[in-house]
Design a protein around this motif. Structure first.
Motif, mmCIF file in Angstrom:
data_model
loop_
_atom_site.group_PDB
_atom_site.id
_atom_site.type_symbol
_atom_site.label_atom_id
_atom_site.label_comp_id
_atom_site.label_asym_id
_atom_site.label_seq_id
_atom_site.Cartn_x
_atom_site.Cartn_y
_atom_site.Cartn_z
ATOM 1 N N ARG A 29 -2.733 13.031 -0.270
ATOM 2 C CA ARG A 29 -3.798 12.559 -1.162
ATOM 3 C C ARG A 29 -3.455 12.814 -2.621
ATOM 4 O O ARG A 29 -3.791 12.021 -3.501
ATOM 5 C CB ARG A 29 -5.120 13.230 -0.796
ATOM 6 C CG ARG A 29 -5.715 12.740 0.525
ATOM 7 C CD ARG A 29 -7.108 13.326 0.756
ATOM 8 N NE ARG A 29 -7.745 12.754 1.934
ATOM 9 C CZ ARG A 29 -7.672 13.275 3.160
ATOM 10 N NH1 ARG A 29 -6.988 14.404 3.358
ATOM 11 N NH2 ARG A 29 -8.283 12.688 4.171
ATOM 12 N N GLU A 36 -2.738 6.050 0.653
ATOM 13 C CA GLU A 36 -3.901 5.369 1.221
ATOM 14 C C GLU A 36 -3.942 5.425 2.751
ATOM 15 O O GLU A 36 -5.012 5.393 3.353
ATOM 16 C CB GLU A 36 -3.906 3.924 0.749
ATOM 17 C CG GLU A 36 -4.111 3.828 -0.757
ATOM 18 C CD GLU A 36 -3.708 2.482 -1.319
ATOM 19 O OE1 GLU A 36 -4.598 1.757 -1.772
ATOM 20 O OE2 GLU A 36 -2.509 2.159 -1.291
ATOM 21 N N ALA A 76 -7.773 6.731 1.973
ATOM 22 C CA ALA A 76 -8.431 6.263 0.761
ATOM 23 C C ALA A 76 -9.207 4.994 1.078
ATOM 24 O O ALA A 76 -9.067 4.420 2.157
ATOM 25 C CB ALA A 76 -7.411 6.015 -0.346
ATOM 26 N N GLU A 77 -9.978 4.529 0.129
ATOM 27 C CA GLU A 77 -10.895 3.419 0.392
ATOM 28 C C GLU A 77 -10.289 2.040 0.193
ATOM 29 O O GLU A 77 -10.668 1.084 0.847
ATOM 30 C CB GLU A 77 -12.137 3.566 -0.491
ATOM 31 C CG GLU A 77 -13.011 4.743 -0.093
ATOM 32 C CD GLU A 77 -13.460 4.645 1.358
ATOM 33 O OE1 GLU A 77 -13.840 3.553 1.795
ATOM 34 O OE2 GLU A 77 -13.427 5.673 2.054
ATOM 35 N N ASP A 78 -9.375 1.899 -0.755
ATOM 36 C CA ASP A 78 -8.889 0.570 -1.100
ATOM 37 C C ASP A 78 -7.364 0.513 -1.086
ATOM 38 O O ASP A 78 -6.677 1.519 -1.253
ATOM 39 C CB ASP A 78 -9.368 0.158 -2.497
ATOM 40 C CG ASP A 78 -10.876 0.059 -2.571
ATOM 41 O OD1 ASP A 78 -11.465 -0.492 -1.629
ATOM 42 O OD2 ASP A 78 -11.441 0.533 -3.573
ATOM 43 N N THR A 116 0.851 -1.186 0.000
ATOM 44 C CA THR A 116 0.000 0.000 0.000
ATOM 45 C C THR A 116 0.887 1.236 0.000
ATOM 46 O O THR A 116 2.055 1.173 0.434
ATOM 47 C CB THR A 116 -0.930 0.014 1.225
ATOM 48 O OG1 THR A 116 -1.867 1.087 1.097
ATOM 49 C CG2 THR A 116 -0.154 0.221 2.514
ATOM 50 N N ARG A 124 -6.792 6.331 7.761
ATOM 51 C CA ARG A 124 -7.057 5.889 6.396
ATOM 52 C C ARG A 124 -7.466 7.085 5.550
ATOM 53 O O ARG A 124 -8.418 7.801 5.876
ATOM 54 C CB ARG A 124 -8.171 4.833 6.399
ATOM 55 C CG ARG A 124 -8.265 4.058 5.098
ATOM 56 C CD ARG A 124 -9.259 2.913 5.227
ATOM 57 N NE ARG A 124 -9.190 2.039 4.065
ATOM 58 C CZ ARG A 124 -9.951 0.987 3.889
ATOM 59 N NH1 ARG A 124 -10.863 0.674 4.800
ATOM 60 N NH2 ARG A 124 -9.839 0.231 2.813
ATOM 61 N N SER A 143 -3.854 -0.529 -2.914
ATOM 62 C CA SER A 143 -3.477 -0.289 -4.302
ATOM 63 C C SER A 143 -3.640 -1.524 -5.175
ATOM 64 O O SER A 143 -3.812 -1.400 -6.378
ATOM 65 C CB SER A 143 -2.017 0.198 -4.363
ATOM 66 O OG SER A 143 -1.168 -0.725 -3.707
ATOM 67 N N GLY A 190 -1.609 9.998 -4.030
ATOM 68 C CA GLY A 190 -2.264 8.703 -4.028
ATOM 69 C C GLY A 190 -2.065 7.895 -2.766
ATOM 70 O O GLY A 190 -2.199 6.668 -2.778
#
Length: 394
Positions: free
Chosen positions: A128, A133, A367-369, A96, A365, A371, A131
């Motif tokens: 952010r 997470e 981000a949602e997912d 991640t 956290r 990578s 990218g």
């Protein structure tokens, strides 16, 4: 007070940033604190990361003054592992993109004005854009102001509680048992061993090759039982000996110096006495305490690990080897950081009075997912046996 947060510019901001750093010792108020001298480079603690940024908070108006700063870096790390269906296959790491916040400072006269919050929010905005997470940070578990800011206002949660283990560097070399052979690895061999055996360790950096080839890495060493020869990385991974241990040494002394402030006179007197007796009676090889009340440097041990019933004993020999390297390099301490559940902790010599049994890491956290697919929320995962502490963030 109106404050503008912007990117650090060395030519115009160096003096102001250094002034803020000098005013902000690390440690609980009224107790012994740790002052860090960044040797004229406020960005030195993140400069070696793949992506890094330093922000400053500056007062608006004609009399501009830097009243706060924050540093952050971004990298790709292991957050989980995929268990193969076949028992003959090794587990694969799940990576991640994570960001680390460190060195948040606000001038004492401007605290409780929302400056720290503004700095964190702007740093997260940059994260952010890259990218990221997950963002995480480390603080003293007794630092109430830091806990209130990150956990209470910024949405971070308690994540891991590793231990910082510190060993003073004595005036004499420490003997290494003849039952142990210490082997120095090439960077290629070290990379192969780390990727082959430790890539699923939590926080393992995917760019471990950049860490190992950085000039600040002074070497990677394997300890084997005497009589067992290093067969080369390929044969070692295919058929390792029953017991072995591994660590790498990072030269933090070239980046920054430390100094203990506010220590009781008793501590200073005992340390001075130990050095005086050692100078008068050197043949006794007394473990004298170096002068940690003046600026001193240190080496950081990272990538500690091993396997087998004698792994802790072999790791102790490697720590002694690193101590002797630090002595030759003019250091005051050798330090490392390990998981609270590290199985080889018994093999890491340290002094409790200089160490921190429970550092506090907090995570958020962004981000949602993950990578490479949604496998869960890392912030809710239980701690593993070990963590990989990147020396570029020390």
């Amino acid at each position: 007070m109106e404050v503008v947060v912007r990117e650090y510019e060395a030519e115009r901001d160096l003096a102001g940033a250094e002034a803020v750093d000098r005013m902000c010792d690390v440690g609980p108020s009224g107790a012994v604190t740790l002052f860090t001298d960044l040797l004229g480079d406020p960005v030195c603690r993140v400069r070696h990361s793949p992506y890094f940024l330093m922000l400053v908070a500056e007062t608006a108006g004609p009399e501009k003054e830097i009243v706060g700063l924050i540093r952050g870096c971004v990298k790709t790390v292991t957050c989980d592992k995929k268990t193969p269906r076949s028992s003959s296959s090794a587990a694969a790491p799940v990576y991640t993109k994570a960001a680390y916040i460190l060195g948040l400072r606000v001038s004492p006269n401007q605290r409780r004005m929302g400056i720290g919050l503004k700095l964190v929010e702007q740093m997260e905005k940059w994260f952010r854009s890259k990218g990221v997470e997950y963002a995480y940070m480390a603080t003293d578990k007794d630092n109430e102001a830091s806990r209130c800011l990150f956990i209470g206002r910024c949405g971070y949660s308690k994540f891991r509680t590793p231990s910082i283990l510190v060993q003073p560097v004595f005036a004499h070399c420490l003997p290494i048992s003849r039952a142990v052979a210490v082997v120095s690895l090439t960077a290629d061999e070290a990379e192969g061993l780390y990727r082959g055996r430790f890539c699923t360790t939590e926080f393992f950096p995917r760019d471990i090759d950049a860490v190992l080839r950085n000039p600040l890495t002074l070497g990677t060493f394997v300890a084997l039982p005497a009589g067992v020869h290093w067969p080369g990385i390929g044969r070692f991974l295919a058929d390792p000996p029953e017991s072995w241990a591994l660590l790498s040494v990072w030269d933090s002394k070239s980046l920054f110096r430390l100094e203990l402030r506010g220590a009781p006179l008793l501590w200073r007197g005992l340390a001075w006495t130990s050095r005086a007796v050692d100078r008068a009676l050197p043949w006794l090889r007394i473990p004298s305490v170096p002068n940690l009340f003046r600026p001193f440097g240190g080496y950081f041990l990272y990538g500690l690990g091993g396997e087998g019933p004698a792994a802790a004993k072999l790791l102790r020999a490697l720590c002694r080897h690193a101590h002797n390297m630090a002595r030759a390099g003019g250091c005051g301490v050798v330090a490392t950081e390990v998981s609270a559940g590290e199985p080889l902790v018994a093999g890491i010599p340290h002094w409790k009075m200089l160490s921190f049994a429970e550092d506090l890491w907090c995570i958020k956290r962004l981000a949602e997912d993950y990578s490479d697919g949604a496998v869960g929320d890392w912030t809710r995962s239980p701690p593993g046996g070990s963590i990989f502490v990147d020396p570029r963030e020390v």
